[in-house]
Design a protein around this motif. Structure first.
Motif, PDB file in Angstrom:
ATOM      1  N   LYS A 279     -23.919 -32.138  40.333  1.00  0.00           N
ATOM      2  CA  LYS A 279     -24.350 -32.713  39.131  1.00  0.00           C
ATOM      3  C   LYS A 279     -24.813 -31.954  38.294  1.00  0.00           C
ATOM      4  CE  LYS A 279     -23.770 -37.405  41.278  1.00  0.00           C
ATOM      5  NZ  LYS A 279     -24.400 -38.843  41.389  1.00  0.00           N
ATOM      6  N   THR A 280     -25.286 -30.710  38.700  1.00  0.00           N
ATOM      7  CA  THR A 280     -26.164 -29.746  37.889  1.00  0.00           C
ATOM      8  C   THR A 280     -25.478 -28.743  37.228  1.00  0.00           C
ATOM      9  OG1 THR A 280     -28.176 -30.214  39.404  1.00  0.00           O
ATOM     10  CG2 THR A 280     -28.203 -28.443  38.073  1.00  0.00           C
ATOM     11  N   LYS A 281     -25.935 -28.424  35.877  1.00  0.00           N
ATOM     12  CA  LYS A 281     -25.067 -27.429  35.257  1.00  0.00           C
ATOM     13  C   LYS A 281     -26.224 -25.945  35.549  1.00  0.00           C
ATOM     14  CE  LYS A 281     -22.248 -29.227  31.547  1.00  0.00           C
ATOM     15  NZ  LYS A 281     -21.987 -29.491  30.216  1.00  0.00           N
ATOM     16  N   ILE A 282     -25.424 -24.969  35.813  1.00  0.00           N
ATOM     17  CA  ILE A 282     -26.320 -23.809  35.768  1.00  0.00           C
ATOM     18  C   ILE A 282     -26.096 -23.093  34.830  1.00  0.00           C
ATOM     19  CG2 ILE A 282     -26.977 -21.612  37.153  1.00  0.00           C
ATOM     20  CD1 ILE A 282     -26.887 -23.436  39.816  1.00  0.00           C
ATOM     21  N   TYR A 283     -26.686 -22.319  34.047  1.00  0.00           N
ATOM     22  CA  TYR A 283     -26.364 -21.617  32.661  1.00  0.00           C
ATOM     23  C   TYR A 283     -26.833 -20.085  33.027  1.00  0.00           C
ATOM     24  CZ  TYR A 283     -26.368 -26.192  30.568  1.00  0.00           C
ATOM     25  OH  TYR A 283     -26.272 -27.573  30.117  1.00  0.00           O
ATOM     26  N   GLY A 284     -25.914 -19.288  32.345  1.00  0.00           N
ATOM     27  CA  GLY A 284     -25.999 -17.760  32.380  1.00  0.00           C
ATOM     28  C   GLY A 284     -26.738 -17.591  31.216  1.00  0.00           C
ATOM     29  N   PRO A 285     -27.011 -16.232  31.244  1.00  0.00           N
ATOM     30  CA  PRO A 285     -27.967 -15.662  29.936  1.00  0.00           C
ATOM     31  C   PRO A 285     -27.143 -16.071  28.903  1.00  0.00           C
ATOM     32  CG  PRO A 285     -27.293 -14.050  31.538  1.00  0.00           C
ATOM     33  CD  PRO A 285     -26.949 -14.974  32.213  1.00  0.00           C
ATOM     34  N   TRP A 286     -27.693 -15.811  27.460  1.00  0.00           N
ATOM     35  CA  TRP A 286     -27.130 -15.839  26.401  1.00  0.00           C
ATOM     36  C   TRP A 286     -26.707 -14.238  25.941  1.00  0.00           C
ATOM     37  CZ3 TRP A 286     -25.644 -20.039  24.118  1.00  0.00           C
ATOM     38  CH2 TRP A 286     -26.177 -21.344  24.168  1.00  0.00           C
TER      39      TRP A 286
ATOM     40  N   LEU B  99     -23.288 -15.756  37.666  1.00  0.00           N
ATOM     41  CA  LEU B  99     -22.729 -15.612  36.211  1.00  0.00           C
ATOM     42  C   LEU B  99     -23.463 -14.389  35.427  1.00  0.00           C
ATOM     43  CD1 LEU B  99     -23.339 -19.524  35.455  1.00  0.00           C
ATOM     44  CD2 LEU B  99     -21.357 -18.185  35.933  1.00  0.00           C
ATOM     45  N   LYS B 100     -22.792 -13.950  34.639  1.00  0.00           N
ATOM     46  CA  LYS B 100     -23.263 -12.740  33.831  1.00  0.00           C
ATOM     47  C   LYS B 100     -23.502 -13.044  32.436  1.00  0.00           C
ATOM     48  CE  LYS B 100     -18.885 -10.566  32.969  1.00  0.00           C
ATOM     49  NZ  LYS B 100     -18.077  -8.904  33.108  1.00  0.00           N
ATOM     50  N   LYS B 101     -24.021 -12.076  31.810  1.00  0.00           N
ATOM     51  CA  LYS B 101     -24.296 -12.285  30.329  1.00  0.00           C
ATOM     52  C   LYS B 101     -22.976 -11.569  29.679  1.00  0.00           C
ATOM     53  CE  LYS B 101     -27.261 -10.094  26.479  1.00  0.00           C
ATOM     54  NZ  LYS B 101     -28.386  -9.230  26.453  1.00  0.00           N
ATOM     55  N   LEU B 102     -22.557 -12.418  28.538  1.00  0.00           N
ATOM     56  CA  LEU B 102     -21.261 -12.125  27.983  1.00  0.00           C
ATOM     57  C   LEU B 102     -21.345 -11.085  27.028  1.00  0.00           C
ATOM     58  CD1 LEU B 102     -20.217 -15.828  27.028  1.00  0.00           C
ATOM     59  CD2 LEU B 102     -19.091 -14.478  28.748  1.00  0.00           C
ATOM     60  N   ASN B 103     -20.241 -10.279  26.852  1.00  0.00           N
ATOM     61  CA  ASN B 103     -20.459  -9.186  25.845  1.00  0.00           C
ATOM     62  C   ASN B 103     -20.591  -9.761  24.567  1.00  0.00           C
ATOM     63  OD1 ASN B 103     -19.908  -7.376  27.931  1.00  0.00           O
ATOM     64  ND2 ASN B 103     -17.691  -7.512  27.700  1.00  0.00           N
ATOM     65  N   ASN B 104     -20.932  -9.092  23.646  1.00  0.00           N
ATOM     66  CA  ASN B 104     -21.168  -9.800  22.423  1.00  0.00           C
ATOM     67  C   ASN B 104     -19.905 -10.248  21.906  1.00  0.00           C
ATOM     68  OD1 ASN B 104     -23.761  -8.137  22.197  1.00  0.00           O
ATOM     69  ND2 ASN B 104     -22.898  -6.525  20.969  1.00  0.00           N
TER      70      ASN B 104
ATOM     71  N   SER C  53     -32.335 -14.382  45.740  1.00  0.00           N
ATOM     72  CA  SER C  53     -32.612 -14.322  44.331  1.00  0.00           C
ATOM     73  C   SER C  53     -32.469 -12.826  43.661  1.00  0.00           C
ATOM     74  CB  SER C  53     -34.189 -14.463  44.158  1.00  0.00           C
ATOM     75  OG  SER C  53     -34.321 -16.064  44.716  1.00  0.00           O
ATOM     76  N   GLY C  54     -32.318 -12.781  42.477  1.00  0.00           N
ATOM     77  CA  GLY C  54     -32.228 -11.444  41.648  1.00  0.00           C
ATOM     78  C   GLY C  54     -31.075 -10.659  42.020  1.00  0.00           C
ATOM     79  N   LEU C  55     -29.791 -11.254  42.090  1.00  0.00           N
ATOM     80  CA  LEU C  55     -28.681 -10.420  42.609  1.00  0.00           C
ATOM     81  C   LEU C  55     -28.126  -9.952  41.031  1.00  0.00           C
ATOM     82  CD1 LEU C  55     -27.156 -13.069  44.841  1.00  0.00           C
ATOM     83  CD2 LEU C  55     -28.636 -11.134  45.656  1.00  0.00           C
ATOM     84  N   SER C  56     -27.038  -9.192  41.286  1.00  0.00           N
ATOM     85  CA  SER C  56     -26.374  -8.608  40.113  1.00  0.00           C
ATOM     86  C   SER C  56     -25.710  -9.885  39.430  1.00  0.00           C
ATOM     87  CB  SER C  56     -25.398  -7.554  40.419  1.00  0.00           C
ATOM     88  OG  SER C  56     -26.136  -6.565  41.132  1.00  0.00           O
ATOM     89  N   ASP C  57     -25.599  -9.684  38.217  1.00  0.00           N
ATOM     90  CA  ASP C  57     -25.087 -10.711  37.271  1.00  0.00           C
ATOM     91  C   ASP C  57     -23.387 -10.477  37.353  1.00  0.00           C
ATOM     92  OD1 ASP C  57     -27.376 -11.198  36.427  1.00  0.00           O
ATOM     93  OD2 ASP C  57     -27.423 -10.519  34.501  1.00  0.00           O
ATOM     94  N   GLY C  58     -22.765 -11.495  37.258  1.00  0.00           N
ATOM     95  CA  GLY C  58     -21.245 -11.539  37.249  1.00  0.00           C
ATOM     96  C   GLY C  58     -20.494 -10.758  38.378  1.00  0.00           C
ATOM     97  N   ALA C  59     -21.191 -10.904  39.628  1.00  0.00           N
ATOM     98  CA  ALA C  59     -20.397 -10.243  40.782  1.00  0.00           C
ATOM     99  C   ALA C  59     -20.213 -11.135  41.885  1.00  0.00           C
ATOM    100  CB  ALA C  59     -21.535  -9.074  41.372  1.00  0.00           C
TER     101      ALA C  59
ATOM    102  N   SER D 144     -15.400 -14.631  35.666  1.00  0.00           N
ATOM    103  CA  SER D 144     -15.084 -15.056  36.809  1.00  0.00           C
ATOM    104  C   SER D 144     -16.117 -16.087  37.398  1.00  0.00           C
ATOM    105  CB  SER D 144     -14.648 -14.210  37.756  1.00  0.00           C
ATOM    106  OG  SER D 144     -13.608 -13.575  37.425  1.00  0.00           O
ATOM    107  N   GLY D 145     -15.660 -17.297  37.756  1.00  0.00           N
ATOM    108  CA  GLY D 145     -16.484 -18.275  38.490  1.00  0.00           C
ATOM    109  C   GLY D 145     -17.354 -19.297  37.587  1.00  0.00           C
ATOM    110  N   GLU D 146     -17.080 -19.257  36.273  1.00  0.00           N
ATOM    111  CA  GLU D 146     -17.544 -20.250  35.392  1.00  0.00           C
ATOM    112  C   GLU D 146     -16.830 -21.489  35.302  1.00  0.00           C
ATOM    113  OE1 GLU D 146     -15.260 -18.231  34.541  1.00  0.00           O
ATOM    114  OE2 GLU D 146     -14.344 -18.915  32.846  1.00  0.00           O
ATOM    115  N   SER D 147     -17.718 -22.565  34.905  1.00  0.00           N
ATOM    116  CA  SER D 147     -16.973 -23.856  34.467  1.00  0.00           C
ATOM    117  C   SER D 147     -16.763 -24.183  33.059  1.00  0.00           C
ATOM    118  CB  SER D 147     -17.943 -24.991  34.891  1.00  0.00           C
ATOM    119  OG  SER D 147     -18.247 -24.912  36.282  1.00  0.00           O
ATOM    120  N   GLY D 148     -17.366 -23.191  32.359  1.00  0.00           N
ATOM    121  CA  GLY D 148     -17.489 -23.453  30.977  1.00  0.00           C
ATOM    122  C   GLY D 148     -18.269 -22.564  30.216  1.00  0.00           C
ATOM    123  N   TYR D 149     -18.219 -22.830  28.682  1.00  0.00           N
ATOM    124  CA  TYR D 149     -19.188 -21.904  27.793  1.00  0.00           C
ATOM    125  C   TYR D 149     -19.778 -22.783  26.634  1.00  0.00           C
ATOM    126  CZ  TYR D 149     -16.070 -18.251  29.616  1.00  0.00           C
ATOM    127  OH  TYR D 149     -15.389 -17.560  30.805  1.00  0.00           O
ATOM    128  N   GLN D 150     -21.022 -22.392  26.313  1.00  0.00           N
ATOM    129  CA  GLN D 150     -21.606 -23.062  25.215  1.00  0.00           C
ATOM    130  C   GLN D 150     -21.769 -22.014  24.066  1.00  0.00           C
ATOM    131  OE1 GLN D 150     -25.282 -24.312  26.850  1.00  0.00           O
ATOM    132  NE2 GLN D 150     -24.392 -26.470  27.018  1.00  0.00           N
TER     133      GLN D 150
END
Length: 277
Positions: A261-268, A185-190, A147-153, A209-215
């Motif tokens: 069957k689960t979607k895991i969401y990154g930070p907004w 997953l990591k927080k996207l830039n603005n 748990s608590g790993l670096s985002d986007g690594a 890298s590593g994402e399935s998609g975006y919201q």
């Protein structure tokens, strides 16, 4: 093989000792004491005998590490030797399979196959950009959550089989299994927002890298009331959205990863405002 030679300066004997040695100086841990056979030979090439010409004492001869043999002369001989030997880690197979998956945007679950002879497992992990492994994390289960790993690594995980010695100490076996790399997953830039046409805006972001998609979420308020208005798959890094002219809207974007069957969401991402004129 010869382990140690005697110190001839200490000898005051009828017949001098030529050498003292043990035939094997390395043993694999079994949980039982080792008592290597000590061989003493005099200068005439005659083999001397334990109990008659010398006595032997063994120390630290059970658990992994360095064992010691103390050899003391008796009778017509006068010599003293300390010989050492190694007790090495036994072979315990590594798990035959290992897999990793996200269970949170910066959390990884690692699972592996059970090893019949293992008393537990050590889990190590590292970023692909690092040469240093973190850990170990010990478990008797066949899975562990990091748990608590670096985002986007990108991370790699290693699992070692373990066993307990006679002192109850957990020892790492020599064999291990390494996972394939997995991205958190990591927080996207603005995101950027601009006019696309009379009634549409275009919102863009940097792929990760590593994402399935975006919201994409939108609100008429800066810090509340957001609703997801569109989803895209991993191939896209921009999309057009129909909007009302001359009204300020607030937008934000996040990545998601499908695990089973689960979607895991990154930070907004941070919020971006725009008014289409």
């Amino acid at each position: 093989m010869f382990s140690l030679w005697s110190n001839n300066k200490k000898q005051r004997t009828i017949s001098r000792i030529n050498f003292v040695y043990i035939e094997d100086d390395s043993y694999t841990y079994t949980g039982k004491p080792f008592e290597p056979n000590v061989i003493v030979v005099d200068v005439e090439g005659n083999r001397r005998f334990e109990g008659k010409d010398f006595n032997v004492e063994y120390k630290n001869n059970v658990n992994i590490g360095s064992g010691k043999i103390i050899v003391r002369a008796t009778g017509n001989y006068s010599f003293y030797e300390e010989l050492t030997f190694s007790i090495i880690t036994p072979y315990v197979p590594a798990p035959s399979k290992i897999s990793t998956s996200l269970y949170g945007y910066d959390d990884i679950k690692v699972s592996w196959s059970k090893v019949a002879d293992a008393d537990g497992y050590y889990v190590y992990y590292k970023k692909s950009s690092s040469s240093k492994w973190s850990g170990p994390k010990y478990t008797t289960s066949t899975s562990y959550k990091l748990s608590g790993l670096s985002d986007g690594a990108k991370y790699y995980v290693q699992v070692y089989s373990c066993f307990k010695d006679n002192l109850g100490k957990i020892n790492r076996a020599r064999s291990y299994r390494t996972s394939s790399g997995i991205y958190t997953l990591k927080k996207l830039n603005n995101p950027s927002v601009r006019k696309y046409s009379k009634n549409y805006i275009k919102i863009s972001w940097n792929n990760i890298s590593g994402e399935s998609g975006y919201q994409i979420a939108r609100s008429t308020k800066k810090s509340s009331g957001f609703k997801v208005i569109k989803s895209t798959n991993y191939k896209y890094k921009s999309t057009k959205i129909k909007t009302t002219r001359n009204r300020t809207y607030y937008y934000k974007v996040r990545a998601y990863k499908v695990v089973g069957k689960t979607k895991i969401y990154g930070p907004w991402s941070n919020v971006k405002s725009y008014k289409l004129k």
